[in-house]
Design a protein around this motif. Structure first.
Motif, short mmCIF file in Angstrom:
data_model
loop_
_atom_site.label_atom_id
_atom_site.label_comp_id
_atom_site.label_asym_id
_atom_site.label_seq_id
_atom_site.Cartn_x
_atom_site.Cartn_y
_atom_site.Cartn_z
N GLN A 42 0.84 -1.19 0.00
CA GLN A 42 0.00 0.00 0.00
C GLN A 42 0.88 1.25 0.00
OE1 GLN A 42 -3.04 -0.19 2.95
NE2 GLN A 42 -3.69 1.92 2.69
N ASP A 43 0.50 2.21 -0.85
CA ASP A 43 1.19 3.49 -1.02
C ASP A 43 2.42 3.41 -1.90
OD1 ASP A 43 -0.71 4.85 0.58
OD2 ASP A 43 0.40 4.36 2.40
N GLN A 90 -1.06 8.64 -7.73
CA GLN A 90 -1.49 8.07 -6.46
C GLN A 90 -0.80 6.72 -6.23
OE1 GLN A 90 -3.73 9.72 -4.34
NE2 GLN A 90 -3.38 11.36 -5.83
N GLY A 91 -0.55 6.40 -4.98
CA GLY A 91 0.10 5.14 -4.67
C GLY A 91 -0.88 3.97 -4.70
N SER A 93 -3.40 1.19 -3.52
CA SER A 93 -4.44 1.30 -2.51
C SER A 93 -4.42 0.14 -1.53
CB SER A 93 -5.82 1.36 -3.18
OG SER A 93 -6.07 0.18 -3.91
#
Length: 220
Positions: A42-43, A90-91, A93
């Protein structure tokens, strides 16, 4: 099976002609993972999407204290990691981790973006894919509201079994608990309850459904 034919079996690429599919496939590469290998976290920065050729990949979120909730299980032919196509910068999710030895096709975003930019009518495949994602999330939310832990456990076991009465769990008990959204102890208690009721039997390699009708009723 060629990479192009694997891609043709996904909702994102199913209406794309073979010439463009082969171009997209040629831009990608095969990735092999062992059980427990983390594909991304995540990210993490996102620059590629994936299609499962064989194996199983868990998509999971983690809480601040390290607890894991499995939000999806990706199997043969499933496509994932596509969100970065549409929310550039965006990274990731969620985490993606192999539950067993797995082979994937990794496709960089840019050739896919170029294809959709040049042929916007193909974006209907994107709409179908995202609609399926939203529907699955709606179903998961409804399950969390309307089903107790025992009902959610029954539903997940039926999903794992598919059309077969005898099946092996591709997950550890901890992973199954993460998918149900409950503690391992509560999920184990539910499974033991099904066994005592005669709806489920334990085998050397997994489980056998002995009363599908009652298990199905309990999952609703």
């Amino acid at each position: 099976m060629t990479d192009a034919s694997v891609l043709a079996g996904t909702s994102l690429f199913e209406n794309i002609d073979i010439e463009h599919l082969e171009t997209i496939a040629a831009s990608g590469r095969r990735r092999s993972l062992e059980r427990g290998d983390v594909l991304f976290r995540q990210d993490d920065e996102s620059s590629a999407l994936y299609v499962v050729v064989s194996g199983r990949i868990a998509i999971a979120n983690r809480s601040f204290d390290g607890r894991e909730s499995m939000v999806a299980l990706m199997e043969d032919g499933d496509l994932f990691g596509e969100m970065g196509l549409f929310d550039e910068g965006q990274g990731r999710s969620a985490d993606a981790r192999a539950l067993e030895p797995s082979e994937l096709i990794e496709l960089p975003f840019e050739p896919v973006r170029d294809l959709f930019t040049n042929q916007p009518s193909l974006l209907w495949g994107v709409v179908r894919l995202l609609s399926t994602r939203v529907r699955n999330m709606d179903n998961a939310l409804a399950d969390s509201v309307f089903l107790d832990v025992t009902g959610r456990t029954a539903k997940r076991l039926l999903e794992m079994a598919g059309d077969q009465d005898e099946f092996e769990l591709p997950l550890t008990q901890e992973e199954l608990a993460g998918m149900v959204g409950a503690s391992r102890e509560r999920v184990n208690k539910s499974i033991n309850q099904f066994i005592k009721l005669g709806w489920l039997a334990q085998t050397d390699g997994g489980y056998r459904i002995t009363n599908r009708q009652q298990l199905t009723i309990r999952s609703r």
